[in-house]
Design a protein around this motif. Structure first.
Motif, mmCIF file in Angstrom:
data_model
loop_
_atom_site.group_PDB
_atom_site.id
_atom_site.type_symbol
_atom_site.label_atom_id
_atom_site.label_comp_id
_atom_site.label_asym_id
_atom_site.label_seq_id
_atom_site.Cartn_x
_atom_site.Cartn_y
_atom_site.Cartn_z
ATOM 1 N N GLU A 60 69.428 10.617 -17.157
ATOM 2 C CA GLU A 60 68.680 9.382 -16.869
ATOM 3 C C GLU A 60 67.237 9.551 -17.337
ATOM 4 O O GLU A 60 66.786 10.677 -17.560
ATOM 5 C CB GLU A 60 68.752 9.035 -15.384
ATOM 6 N N PRO A 61 66.501 8.434 -17.495
ATOM 7 C CA PRO A 61 65.119 8.545 -17.982
ATOM 8 C C PRO A 61 64.236 9.271 -16.962
ATOM 9 O O PRO A 61 64.579 9.372 -15.787
ATOM 10 C CB PRO A 61 64.668 7.092 -18.134
ATOM 11 N N GLY A 62 63.112 9.737 -17.434
ATOM 12 C CA GLY A 62 62.202 10.486 -16.568
ATOM 13 C C GLY A 62 62.530 11.971 -16.638
ATOM 14 O O GLY A 62 63.533 12.372 -17.236
ATOM 15 N N LEU A 63 61.674 12.777 -16.031
ATOM 16 C CA LEU A 63 61.900 14.228 -16.057
ATOM 17 C C LEU A 63 62.599 14.645 -14.765
ATOM 18 O O LEU A 63 62.091 14.388 -13.671
ATOM 19 C CB LEU A 63 60.577 14.966 -16.220
ATOM 20 N N GLN A 64 63.779 15.247 -14.899
ATOM 21 C CA GLN A 64 64.569 15.620 -13.726
ATOM 22 C C GLN A 64 64.504 17.102 -13.386
ATOM 23 O O GLN A 64 64.133 17.501 -12.302
ATOM 24 C CB GLN A 64 66.056 15.279 -13.936
ATOM 25 N N PHE A 65 64.906 17.916 -14.339
ATOM 26 C CA PHE A 65 65.152 19.334 -14.039
ATOM 27 C C PHE A 65 64.191 20.290 -14.729
ATOM 28 O O PHE A 65 63.857 21.331 -14.184
ATOM 29 C CB PHE A 65 66.588 19.710 -14.454
ATOM 30 N N VAL A 66 63.821 19.990 -15.968
ATOM 31 C CA VAL A 66 63.042 20.970 -16.739
ATOM 32 C C VAL A 66 61.796 20.302 -17.313
ATOM 33 O O VAL A 66 61.754 19.081 -17.480
ATOM 34 C CB VAL A 66 63.882 21.570 -17.906
ATOM 35 N N ASP A 67 60.797 21.119 -17.619
ATOM 36 C CA ASP A 67 59.598 20.550 -18.229
ATOM 37 C C ASP A 67 59.831 20.390 -19.735
ATOM 38 O O ASP A 67 60.722 21.031 -20.304
ATOM 39 C CB ASP A 67 58.364 21.409 -17.930
ATOM 40 N N PRO A 68 59.037 19.544 -20.389
ATOM 41 C CA PRO A 68 59.286 19.246 -21.815
ATOM 42 C C PRO A 68 59.270 20.485 -22.706
ATOM 43 O O PRO A 68 60.064 20.591 -23.646
ATOM 44 C CB PRO A 68 58.142 18.295 -22.184
ATOM 45 N N VAL A 458 64.009 3.109 -20.936
ATOM 46 C CA VAL A 458 65.100 2.796 -19.997
ATOM 47 C C VAL A 458 66.282 2.076 -20.644
ATOM 48 O O VAL A 458 67.400 2.157 -20.138
ATOM 49 C CB VAL A 458 64.589 1.972 -18.787
ATOM 50 N N GLN A 459 66.064 1.379 -21.760
ATOM 51 C CA GLN A 459 67.190 0.640 -22.350
ATOM 52 C C GLN A 459 68.283 1.574 -22.906
ATOM 53 O O GLN A 459 69.368 1.126 -23.232
ATOM 54 C CB GLN A 459 66.721 -0.346 -23.434
ATOM 55 N N PHE A 460 67.964 2.850 -23.010
ATOM 56 C CA PHE A 460 68.955 3.799 -23.526
ATOM 57 C C PHE A 460 69.745 4.491 -22.405
ATOM 58 O O PHE A 460 70.542 5.387 -22.669
ATOM 59 C CB PHE A 460 68.263 4.881 -24.365
ATOM 60 N N THR A 461 69.523 4.084 -21.167
ATOM 61 C CA THR A 461 70.056 4.835 -20.026
ATOM 62 C C THR A 461 71.585 4.935 -20.032
ATOM 63 O O THR A 461 72.149 6.028 -19.912
ATOM 64 C CB THR A 461 69.603 4.190 -18.694
ATOM 65 N N GLU A 462 72.272 3.799 -20.189
ATOM 66 C CA GLU A 462 73.738 3.809 -20.037
ATOM 67 C C GLU A 462 74.394 4.714 -21.072
ATOM 68 O O GLU A 462 75.260 5.531 -20.743
ATOM 69 C CB GLU A 462 74.313 2.384 -20.156
ATOM 70 N N PHE A 463 73.980 4.550 -22.324
ATOM 71 C CA PHE A 463 74.596 5.371 -23.374
ATOM 72 C C PHE A 463 74.302 6.862 -23.162
ATOM 73 O O PHE A 463 75.138 7.713 -23.419
ATOM 74 C CB PHE A 463 74.110 4.933 -24.762
ATOM 75 N N ASN A 464 73.106 7.172 -22.684
ATOM 76 C CA ASN A 464 72.768 8.577 -22.443
ATOM 77 C C ASN A 464 73.571 9.141 -21.277
ATOM 78 O O ASN A 464 74.017 10.296 -21.324
ATOM 79 C CB ASN A 464 71.270 8.737 -22.185
ATOM 80 N N ALA A 465 73.738 8.328 -20.239
ATOM 81 C CA ALA A 465 74.534 8.796 -19.090
ATOM 82 C C ALA A 465 75.966 9.071 -19.536
ATOM 83 O O ALA A 465 76.563 10.109 -19.198
ATOM 84 C CB ALA A 465 74.511 7.743 -17.984
ATOM 85 N N LEU A 466 76.509 8.157 -20.343
ATOM 86 C CA LEU A 466 77.874 8.325 -20.859
ATOM 87 C C LEU A 466 77.968 9.610 -21.691
ATOM 88 O O LEU A 466 78.904 10.413 -21.549
ATOM 89 C CB LEU A 466 78.208 7.107 -21.725
ATOM 90 N N SER A 467 76.979 9.801 -22.520
ATOM 91 C CA SER A 467 76.942 10.974 -23.377
ATOM 92 C C SER A 467 76.928 12.257 -22.539
ATOM 93 O O SER A 467 77.634 13.232 -22.834
ATOM 94 C CB SER A 467 75.686 10.881 -24.248
ATOM 95 N N SER A 468 76.153 12.246 -21.464
ATOM 96 C CA SER A 468 76.067 13.434 -20.612
ATOM 97 C C SER A 468 77.389 13.706 -19.900
ATOM 98 O O SER A 468 77.794 14.862 -19.754
ATOM 99 C CB SER A 468 74.949 13.276 -19.581
ATOM 100 N N VAL A 469 78.070 12.640 -19.474
ATOM 101 C CA VAL A 469 79.382 12.825 -18.833
ATOM 102 C C VAL A 469 80.344 13.479 -19.834
ATOM 103 O O VAL A 469 81.052 14.443 -19.516
ATOM 104 C CB VAL A 469 79.940 11.463 -18.336
#
Lengths: 532, 157
Positions: A60-68, A458-469
């Motif tokens: 998902e967008p934003g920084l979750q787990f690791v720094d850039p 944010v408009q790329f969220t769905e495709f990125n989530a799918l890709s991660s799954v």
């Protein structure tokens, strides 16, 4: 009076050593092939784990787990490990196992060199991973190691460059050994044009390797001298040019793509005829197409640099030259299809993987033709479209080629049939998840999502989530591959004869040997036939 | 491979054993020449663009290729020459010239083809007498070893 005594030998000096030292000191091509394949699988899992860190961050967008900065280290090491640690060693493993048996040689031409070329790898890989823990972290410039960005790496820079040198050295030694083996160790009657395609594709790959590796070695050494010895090869302030590095890198990097894919072509050219119960259509044209692809790979490198500001005539030249590659590649695809045409096809796991290769590689090839168009490439450049393209070629092509070869020859190596149900499950899970993983990346890339970023709009969220799954399913599926191979190595499965696959003896000398083949094999009473 | 140089008029009889080598010296020279042109050409091209550090790597790699081809060609030049005369059997082996020599009295010589006790090992063909054994044709395949053993038995009488 002289007599021939027919006795049983009590000498043991020619057999494998007992215990772990066998694997350290071995000069046997089968042992070294096994070592390469085991190493490749371990690195596939390590590189895959890094890919999962990338995909977890991009869920998902934003920084979750690791720094850039760490994210960029992951993209860099993932690529270096997958290319130099997983795919290339896997093909070297196939070459070691199969080439001597395919050409009727007792072993590789230079067995001690063979041992050394393998044992360079684990140390190089360990050093590369260790750079993560050095001051400033690992290189975070992407696998291309472009200056000036890569020169900002902390303590890890010289170690990364040293690693690249060791990996390159290992590849060069393996390539030289393969060239010498194929030229000087072929059995009587095994003319060049009678050699199986796998040997041909590896021979061409070996030539590519020894021609381009010095360029890469020179380029990274110049990075080192720019950083530590005040040279200015790539530093404009001192009269240098960072674009020169790009030319050097891609003069190596583009043939490297073919170094990775050509052995897969060889494997597919072995698998498809066996499961179509026909001879390979147009063997000679396949050989010529391989040579033409290799030649073209040397004269198209700057299509990776269309946006760098080249003169228009140069852009036109590289655009047209790149498009030419579709011709010999098309010959290959046509021949594979023609081999299957009206064949008595069956769909065991190796064939499923070969067909998966065909579909995915052609898709990756088509997007490659899109990118060869210089004006269009200005949109695609550095976007996720590129990431999707090369993963279709490298995962869909090279990795599925490796899967096909593994399932094809595993019964020959172990003497037992792998678990066919699990093999098919592995294929379908890999095939579906691979598409779930990489297909959406085409769309986000075309819509403008740049590559090598830990955050996105944010408009790329769905495709990125799918890709991660898709990534996580693909990753877990590879543990199943490890389990299938482990079962076969332990001898759990139906015993197989030497031929393994129906009619396989018509497709290569290796099928005339027992399964598993003797530690020191020898061919008797086998006539090497002219190809039809 | 086994080359027979039989004499129809009795002894001495000579058998030359050699490992298989599919590359001739001319072909090897041609290969090295081609690779030298390509590798030095690429290195020189980049040197002219200012990236001269490619050239030493190209040169080093070319030397490595020459060494590897040379090693393999040298190994292919290995010969075992078995000469059977009226009273002796002589085995000479080496590369370019005989580096080791063994002689046995023909009347006492014994040919031994031993099958391996461990699966996956190759059979061994040995000549010897009085407890001294010399392995011959270690590089031959099983079929060639069997044919050679029978032929030697015939020649030794």
């Amino acid at each position: 009076m002289a007599t021939v005594a027919d006795t049983h030998d009590t000498h043991h000096e020619h057999g494998p050593a007992k215990g772990w030292l066998r694997w350290v000191t071995t000069t046997n091509h089968k042992d070294i092939g096994t070592l390469y394949l085991t190493f490749a699988f371990v690195m596939f899992i390590v590189g895959g784990a890094m890919a999962l860190i990338i995909r977890a961050e991009l869920f998902e967008p934003g920084l979750q787990f690791v720094d850039p900065h760490f994210f960029n280290q992951m993209t860099t090491l993932h690529a270096l490990i997958m290319v130099f640690g997983a795919v290339m060693p896997a093909f070297a493993g196939f070459a070691n196992w199969m080439i001597p048996m395919m050409i009727g040689a007792p072993d590789m031409a230079l067995p001690r060199l063979n041992n050394w070329s393998f044992w360079l790898l684990p140390f190089a890989a360990a050093l590369l991973v260790a750079t993560l823990f050095m001051e400033g972290g690992a290189a975070a410039s992407g696998w291309t190691l472009y200056p000036p960005l890569v020169l900002q790496t902390g303590d890890a820079l010289p170690f990364t460059i040293f690693t690249v040198h060791i990996l390159g050295m290992s590849s060069i030694l393996a390539a030289i050994n393969i060239i010498v083996t194929i030229f000087n160790m072929r059995a009587p009657g095994m003319t060049m044009m009678r050699m199986p395609m796998f040997c041909w594709t590896w021979l061409v790959t070996a030539f590519l390797l020894i021609l381009v590796m010095p360029v890469f070695a020179g380029a990274v050494t110049m990075l080192l001298t720019d950083k530590f010895f005040d040279t200015s090869f790539f530093n404009p302030a001192g009269g240098g040019d960072p674009v020169l590095y790009q030319h050097l890198f891609w003069f190596f990097g583009h043939p490297e793509v073919y170094i990775i894919i050509l052995p897969a072509f060889g494997i597919i050219s072995a698998v498809i005829p066996t499961f179509s119960r026909k001879k390979l259509f147009g063997h000679n044209s396949m050989v010529y197409a391989t040579c033409v692809i290799a030649f073209l790979s040397f004269i198209v490198w700057a299509h990776h640099q269309f946006t760098v500001g080249m003169p228009v005539p140069a852009e036109l030249y590289f655009m047209y030259a790149t498009m030419l590659i579709a011709v010999p590649t098309g010959v290959k695809v046509f021949n594979w299809l023609a081999t299957m045409w009206k064949g008595s096809m069956t769909f065991e796991t190796p064939m499923l993987n070969a067909l998966g290769f065909l579909v995915l590689f052609v898709l990756g090839g088509f997007t490659g033709i899109m990118m060869s168009q210089a004006p269009a490439d200005f949109q695609y450049h550095d976007s996720y479209f590129i990431v999707a393209h090369f993963h279709y070629v490298l995962v869909g092509g090279a990795v599925f080629g490796i899967f096909a070869g593994l399932f094809y020859w595993l019964p020959k190596w172990t003497g037992v049939m792998y678990d066919e149900k699990l093999g098919k499950l592995h294929f379908w899970l890999s095939f579906i998840s691979m598409n779930v993983l990489f297909m959406p990346q085409h769309f986000v890339g075309l819509a403008g999502m740049p590559r090598r970023i830990p955050d996105y709009a944010v408009q790329f969220t769905e495709f990125n989530a799918l890709s991660s799954v898709g990534a996580f399913i693909f990753g877990v599926t590879q543990l199943l591959l490890g389990y299938i191979v482990w079962k076969a190595i332990r001898g759990e499965g139906e015993k197989v004869d030497g031929e393994v696959w129906e009619g396989a003896k018509d497709h290569g000398l290796e099928w005339n040997l027992a399964s598993p083949p003797p530690y020191h094999h020898s061919f008797e009473g086998i006539e090497i036939k002219e190809r039809d | 491979m086994v080359d027979w140089q039989k004499s129809n008029t009795g002894f001495p009889q000579t058998i030359v054993l050699r490992p298989n080598g599919s590359l001739t010296i001319g072909q090897a020279a041609g290969l090295i020449g081609l690779m030298a042109v390509l590798m030095i050409g690429i290195g020189t091209g980049f040197a002219l663009m200012g990236a001269w550090l490619v050239l030493p790597f190209s040169g080093a790699e070319l030397l490595l290729l020459i060494w590897a081809l040379g090693c393999s060609m040298r190994n292919s030049g290995y010969r075992e020459v078995i000469t059977i005369s009226d009273d002796k059997i002589k085995i000479e082996r080496g590369i370019s010239y005989p580096q080791q020599r063994y002689e046995f009295f023909r009347a006492w010589a014994r040919i031994q083809l031993s099958h391996p006790s461990v699966h996956g090992h190759l059979a061994r063909l040995q000549v010897g007498s009085h407890g001294k054994q010399v392995e011959i044709g270690a590089f031959l395949n099983e079929e060639e070893k069997q044919v050679l053993a029978k032929e030697l038995q015939k020649l030794l009488g």
